[in-house]
Design a protein around this motif. Structure first.
Motif, PDB file in Angstrom:
ATOM      1  N   ASP A 129       0.805  -1.222   0.000  1.00  0.00           N
ATOM      2  CA  ASP A 129       0.000   0.000   0.000  1.00  0.00           C
ATOM      3  C   ASP A 129       0.837   1.270   0.000  1.00  0.00           C
ATOM      4  O   ASP A 129       0.291   2.369   0.071  1.00  0.00           O
ATOM      5  CB  ASP A 129      -0.928   0.001   1.225  1.00  0.00           C
ATOM      6  CG  ASP A 129      -1.874  -1.190   1.233  1.00  0.00           C
ATOM      7  OD1 ASP A 129      -2.463  -1.478   0.172  1.00  0.00           O
ATOM      8  OD2 ASP A 129      -2.016  -1.824   2.292  1.00  0.00           O
ATOM      9  N   SER A 130       2.159   1.135  -0.081  1.00  0.00           N
ATOM     10  CA  SER A 130       3.022   2.305  -0.050  1.00  0.00           C
ATOM     11  C   SER A 130       2.899   3.096  -1.349  1.00  0.00           C
ATOM     12  O   SER A 130       3.012   2.534  -2.447  1.00  0.00           O
ATOM     13  CB  SER A 130       4.482   1.878   0.163  1.00  0.00           C
ATOM     14  OG  SER A 130       5.344   2.992   0.035  1.00  0.00           O
ATOM     15  N   SER A 131       2.696   4.393  -1.224  1.00  0.00           N
ATOM     16  CA  SER A 131       2.576   5.241  -2.410  1.00  0.00           C
ATOM     17  C   SER A 131       3.878   5.277  -3.203  1.00  0.00           C
ATOM     18  O   SER A 131       3.882   5.567  -4.401  1.00  0.00           O
ATOM     19  CB  SER A 131       2.185   6.672  -1.996  1.00  0.00           C
ATOM     20  OG  SER A 131       3.174   7.233  -1.148  1.00  0.00           O
ATOM     21  N   LYS A 134       3.772   2.648  -6.147  1.00  0.00           N
ATOM     22  CA  LYS A 134       2.663   2.606  -7.085  1.00  0.00           C
ATOM     23  C   LYS A 134       3.190   2.854  -8.488  1.00  0.00           C
ATOM     24  O   LYS A 134       3.940   3.777  -8.731  1.00  0.00           O
ATOM     25  CB  LYS A 134       1.623   3.653  -6.708  1.00  0.00           C
ATOM     26  CG  LYS A 134       0.857   3.226  -5.472  1.00  0.00           C
ATOM     27  CD  LYS A 134      -0.352   4.077  -5.214  1.00  0.00           C
ATOM     28  CE  LYS A 134      -1.103   3.438  -4.069  1.00  0.00           C
ATOM     29  NZ  LYS A 134      -2.104   4.204  -3.480  1.00  0.00           N
TER      30      LYS A 134
END
Length: 457
Positions: A129-131, A134
């Motif tokens: 979920d780390s930006s 992405k």
């Protein structure tokens, strides 16, 4: 990479090895004396990090610490780094047995399996979920995961271009337009592996070069991938011994008979190959991204980037590893570095460790490392950096990472590849056939890799 198994090692031995690790060298920050508006002393969180000074790795951690502390001022929290010496895999295991595990350290991507099984690292599923990550290629996600969880953060990346002597191609009668169009032909599957072998053969016979191929540090897997031999089934987490490897061995056997390669090919590592290639002695070098920088240093142009770029355009053309089949896709392979989180980091400390690592991966810091190391950055944001775009070689070949395969993290990988390399060596030094090499490989795998860890097709 070294395969290691954790056993009931003597704690006395382990403690003896700790002697070099007990001295604390915490990074200081004036803000630690009181960085909140009310003047109270901040909560201090100390993160132990094993030192790695290659490229800009340590510098990036130091800068990341500063940036993180700026972020944490409002919360009255101060992060300090306690630097531990960098050590090899055997010492990592011994120290872990004695209870000494750093919060953060770097190692190869292939080390996930044995580090996890040995209790050195913990899962870091926050990566999903780390930006920061992405938009990265699926191949990066696959590298960071093992057995259903994230266990590492990819720190840098390279691909495996084939560097070819432009002057040798010119000597074979190729025009500048043909040379410049070679990469596109490889991408389309029009120019294949056998074409490359034939060119190397012609260049050697015409004495345009002394050696047809050189390959980095016996890293022959990139050639395996070109022939569709992938070694590993990730879904089953097992090594795979496929009869397809006979096609790879057939290439070796044919190349030896034709004189394209010699029995000493495995001894020409990149340190030796870079000056040889610069002198025009090698037709094609199978190497990693950083070979580009190694040639610059071999040229005596470490600080003359403009002059080196001109030399490179005049003397070198690069392509991905061509497919062995007409119409097939090119191959690339890598062995990227990973940032691991130690098994003693608890859930309370993890958010600070996560934020420190995420700052290490700030786009500008990634490019600082690219400039210092010759490695590729790993996130789309970093590849948008103006400094990266200004470096034509890095910018132009970054697309290779979208199909670059990496060495699997399976704990038995090293033993498996050792068996494969024994087959190559039998062809090079003992004149064995591809079939004989395959049988030797299979025998080694059956003897040394547990039956439930390998699929023999």
């Amino acid at each position: 990479m070294k395969k290691v198994t954790v056993t009931a090692l003597s704690v006395v031995i382990g403690v003896g090895l700790l002697a070099g690790c007990t001295t604390k060298n915490e990074s200081s920050d004036p803000a630690a004396a009181g960085n909140a508006s009310n003047g109270t002393k901040p909560k201090v969180v100390t993160i132990t990090v094993r030192e790695n000074t290659w490229g800009a790795r340590k510098d990036n951690f130091i800068e990341a610490q500063k940036r993180l502390n700026e972020d944490l001022k409002a919360k009255n929290v101060q992060v300090n780094i306690d630097w531990w010496p960098g050590i090899d895999d055997d010492e990592l295991v011994l120290q872990a047995t004695a209870g000494k595990v750093a919060d953060v350290f770097m190692n190869s991507s292939v080390d996930i399996g044995w580090e996890r099984d040995g209790g050195l690292i913990r899962d870091i599923d926050w990566v999903k979920d780390s930006s920061v990550f992405k938009g990265v290629p699926d191949s990066y996600t696959n590298i960071m995961k093992y057995d259903g969880h994230y266990y590492g953060v990819i720190q840098d990346m390279d691909a495996s271009p084939v560097f070819i002597s432009r002057k040798a191609l010119t000597g074979l009668g190729w025009t500048g337009e043909q040379i410049d169009g070679l990469k596109d032909r490889v991408d389309k599957g029009d120019f294949i592996f056998s074409d490359l072998v034939n060119l190397a053969d012609d260049a050697k016979k015409k004495k345009l070069v002394k050696m047809g191929f050189a390959v980095e540090d016996k890293r022959f897997e990139g050639w395996n991938y070109a022939f569709g031999f992938y070694n590993y089934d990730a879904d089953q987490n097992k090594m795979v011994l496929s009869p397809k490897v006979k096609d790879v061995y057939a290439f070796w056997s044919d190349s030896v008979k034709r004189g394209v390669i010699s029995e000493g090919i495995g001894d020409i590592d990149t340190d030796k190959a870079a000056p040889m290639f610069v002198k025009g002695e090698i037709f094609a070098e199978f190497a990693r991204t950083e070979f580009y920088q190694m040639m610059r240093e071999a040229n005596g142009m470490k600080d003359d980037i403009e002059g080196y770029n001109k030399w490179f355009k005049d003397n070198v053309v690069w392509i991905p590893v061509p497919s062995a089949e007409k119409g097939g896709k090119p191959a690339s392979y890598s062995n990227p570095a990973m940032i691991f989180v130690g098994s003693k980091v608890d859930d309370e400390k993890m958010p600070y460790v996560q934020q420190l690592i995420e700052h290490v991966m700030d786009p500008d810091l990634q490019i600082n490392h690219t400039i210092a190391s010759g490695k590729l950055p790993v996130t789309p944001a970093a590849q948008e950096d103006a400094r990266f775009k200004a470096m034509d070689f890095y910018k132009d070949h970054a697309y290779l990472v979208s199909f670059t395969r990496t060495r699997p993290a399976h704990p038995d990988y090293a033993t498996f590849v050792q068996g494969f390399t024994l087959g190559v060596d039998a062809i090079l030094t003992k004149g064995k056939s591809s079939e004989e090499a395959y049988e030797l490989f299979k025998k080694e795998v059956k003897q040394n890799v547990p039956a439930d860890h390998v699929i023999i097709q």
